[in-house]
Design an enzyme around this catalytic site. Structure first.
Site, mmCIF file in Angstrom:
data_model
loop_
_atom_site.group_PDB
_atom_site.id
_atom_site.type_symbol
_atom_site.label_atom_id
_atom_site.label_comp_id
_atom_site.label_asym_id
_atom_site.label_seq_id
_atom_site.Cartn_x
_atom_site.Cartn_y
_atom_site.Cartn_z
ATOM 1 N N LYS A 142 -10.559 43.372 -32.034
ATOM 2 C CA LYS A 142 -11.487 42.924 -31.020
ATOM 3 C C LYS A 142 -12.246 44.136 -30.455
ATOM 4 O O LYS A 142 -11.731 45.243 -30.566
ATOM 5 C CB LYS A 142 -10.765 42.168 -29.911
ATOM 6 C CG LYS A 142 -9.770 43.073 -29.122
ATOM 7 C CD LYS A 142 -9.488 42.560 -27.776
ATOM 8 C CE LYS A 142 -10.398 43.123 -26.729
ATOM 9 N NZ LYS A 142 -10.074 44.493 -26.278
ATOM 10 N N HIS A 234 -7.923 38.382 -24.445
ATOM 11 C CA HIS A 234 -6.530 38.376 -23.997
ATOM 12 C C HIS A 234 -6.239 37.295 -22.945
ATOM 13 O O HIS A 234 -5.301 36.510 -23.092
ATOM 14 C CB HIS A 234 -6.141 39.735 -23.395
ATOM 15 C CG HIS A 234 -6.370 40.894 -24.315
ATOM 16 N ND1 HIS A 234 -6.197 40.826 -25.677
ATOM 17 C CD2 HIS A 234 -6.760 42.174 -24.063
ATOM 18 C CE1 HIS A 234 -6.448 42.012 -26.218
ATOM 19 N NE2 HIS A 234 -6.805 42.839 -25.264
HETATM 20 C C1 BG6 Z 1 -7.316 46.464 -24.951
HETATM 21 C C2 BG6 Z 1 -8.471 46.817 -24.059
HETATM 22 O O1 BG6 Z 1 -7.642 45.374 -25.774
HETATM 23 O O2 BG6 Z 1 -6.200 46.120 -24.153
HETATM 24 C C3 BG6 Z 1 -8.096 47.952 -23.125
HETATM 25 O O3 BG6 Z 1 -9.582 47.205 -24.859
HETATM 26 C C4 BG6 Z 1 -6.845 47.623 -22.363
HETATM 27 O O4 BG6 Z 1 -9.158 48.236 -22.220
HETATM 28 C C5 BG6 Z 1 -5.743 47.168 -23.312
HETATM 29 O O5 BG6 Z 1 -6.433 48.788 -21.664
HETATM 30 C C6 BG6 Z 1 -4.551 46.659 -22.548
HETATM 31 O O6 BG6 Z 1 -3.496 46.447 -23.432
HETATM 32 P P1 BG6 Z 1 -2.006 46.570 -22.949
HETATM 33 O O7 BG6 Z 1 -1.206 46.120 -24.119
HETATM 34 O O8 BG6 Z 1 -1.787 47.996 -22.588
HETATM 35 O O9 BG6 Z 1 -1.887 45.670 -21.767
#
Ligand code: BG6
Length: 487
Positions: A142, A234
């Site tokens: 993504k 997400h």
């Molecule tokens: C990514 C985003 O998809 O997910 C980031 O591009 C973000 O900006 C990250 O920090 C967060 O992932 P996690 O697993 O650390 O919550």
């Protein structure tokens, strides 16, 4: 089963921060199928050995990564190879093909860990050079596109080269153990499903809060913003997992069909709801963990007059029989008060209370994704001595108590991480935890009116280290609720 995993963007941020550590973990856990090769691909001029050394050095820099012990890393490193490739040069793909043809692996996985702007070129060249065969799978990171039109264009190109069954669109949140457990909780237990509906649930809150700022990704983030970076993918996938109907079985399409229905049932935006039910924010300098940190506009790569949002809060509804009228709140942002990702299911109070209870007390099920992976069930109980707020002489006052399940403690700390799980799924050809193109399109279709609405105006400021602009609390307060940490 032998495999070749080709990592386009093999020297890039994602490769060394997330993918290589995940592959190393899978190797340590003994779950990486034997006889595999991991082939890093990038424009750099590196030998296999130089690539191995680079990856080892980078491992040292990854925060929280397991320091590889030398002997262990050496074994893992023997799987690593490197091919120099400029994504726009057909002759470089021919060289990659030669390397892949030097042996015939059962499965070839092409992972595009590059800038999304390069996806179309890479797919076209992969197609033209004969690299796409029935044993090939393609993995796309993504964000897939910038809006609905660009998402469709990328999907069309990819589908002109690969069958849908060969396309793995990654959303790493689906690989998080807590999300697996949400599916298990809902569809592997009889207890919750009967009350998982509007009659018993007052509202659902989805929070993905990060304490970090944009770090070194200012230039990327500036053109992306929180809505595209976190909500379109997400947060909406979490909303699907909590809101979907039970699928007919656990097959990829059965699950994806149900998620798609949720995305299609999201309440369409109107001018009024865009004004009342969307909040965007941008962090200014503040204090995080006792230290002074700079504001978003001061971050490297960011326009000093930037209007990019680093915080989003939304209210929506799923318009179907199960959820009619139940608000779903989504909130995500950078430089918030803590790193905390959770889904909170807030139940309605008892219809006929007979015990005094603290103001607004009711049951809550909280699914925590991070920092801990767990479940909390908030109940009301009678303390033995009946003291405390609202206590009565006969000791019948209720106090909040909590059942707490910590999956890391329960199942051991060495659990399979999101990228590890998803990479193993790609190699094994399991599509359950990957996103289908129609889901992605439905998500973009719903997000686009917000993007259009935000073409004008600017985000509200919030100090780093807080929970975002006050308008976010005001939005939810209009329904008579609070974000949990404000209770
Ligand atoms: C990514 C985003 O998809 O997910 C980031 O591009 C973000 O900006 C990250 O920090 C967060 O992932 P996690 O697993 O650390 O919550």
């Amino acid at each position: 089963m032998s495999f070749d995993l080709v990592l386009f963007g093999g020297t890039g941020d994602l490769a060394w921060r997330k993918l290589m550590p995940a592959l190393f973990q899978a190797f340590r856990h003994g779950s990486l199928p034997a006889g595999g090769r991991i082939i890093g691909v990038a424009r750099d001029d590196l030998t296999d050995q130089a690539y191995r050394e680079l990856i080892q050095a980078r491992f040292e820099e990854v925060e929280g990564a397991k320091r590889p012990n030398a002997a262990e890393f050496e074994k893992f490193a023997s799987l690593l190879h490197f091919v120099r490739l400029d994504l726009s040069k057909p002759e470089d793909y021919a060289r990659l093909k030669e390397r892949l043809d030097s042996r015939s692996a059962d499965t070839v996985v092409m992972y595009l860990a590059t800038s999304p702007a390069l996806f179309t070129t890479a797919c076209e060249q992969i197609g033209k050079s004969g690299l796409a065969t029935p044993r090939t799978r393609i993995v796309l990171e993504k964000p897939l596109g910038h809006d609905l039109a660009s998402n469709r264009q990328i999907n069309e190109t990819v589908r002109s080269v690969f069958e849908e069954q060969q396309i793995f669109r990654i959303d790493h949140y689906l690989g998080k153990p807590a999300v697996q457990n949400l599916f298990a909780l809902r569809f592997g237990n009889a207890l919750f499903e009967p009350i998982w509906k509007r009659e018993y649930i007052a509202n659902i809150q989805i929070t993905i809060a990060e304490d970090l700022g944009v770090e070194k990704r200012g230039a990327f983030y500036e053109n992306t913003g929180a809505l595209r970076d976190m909500v379109q993918n997400h947060a909406l996938q979490l909303l699907c997992a909590v809101g979907m109907e039970p699928p007919i079985d656990s097959s990829a399409d059965a699950i994806r069909d149900e998620k798609l229905k949720v995305l299609r049932s999201l309440k369409p935006w109107t001018q009024e709801s865009l004004e009342r039910h969307t909040v965007r924010g941008q962090y200014i300098a503040g204090t995080a963990y006792g230290e002074r940190v700079q504001g978003y506009r001061e971050e490297p790569g960011v326009d000093p007059d930037s209007r990019t949002e680093t915080f989003v809060a939304l209210r929506t509804e799923i318009q179907n029989w199960r959820w009619s009228g139940v608000p779903f709140y989504i909130r995500t942002g950078k430089r918030l008060a803590s790193r905390d990702a959770r889904i909170e299911v807030n139940f309605r109070p008892t219809p006929h209370p007979i015990f005094p209870a603290p103001e607004g007390a009711s049951n809550q099920l909280a699914i925590s994704l991070q920092p801990k992976d767990g479940l909390e069930l908030h109940l009301l109980a009678q303390g033995q001595d009946g003291r405390g707020k609202g206590a009565r002489a006969d000791g019948t006052a209720l106090s909040p108590v909590q059942l707490d399940l910590d999956f890391d403690k329960r199942f051991g700390a060495e659990r399979v991480g999101a990228y590890e799980r998803l990479l193993l799924d790609v190699i094994a050809g399991r599509l359950n935890l990957f996103v289908r193109s129609d889901e992605q399109e439905a998500a973009w279709r719903w997000v686009e009116p917000i993007l259009d609405f935000w073409q004008t105006g600017k985000p509200r400021s919030y100090a780093a280290g807080t929970w975002g602009p006050s308008a976010s609390s005001a939005m939810i307060a209009r329904d008579g609720y609070n974000w949990s940490e404000e209770n």
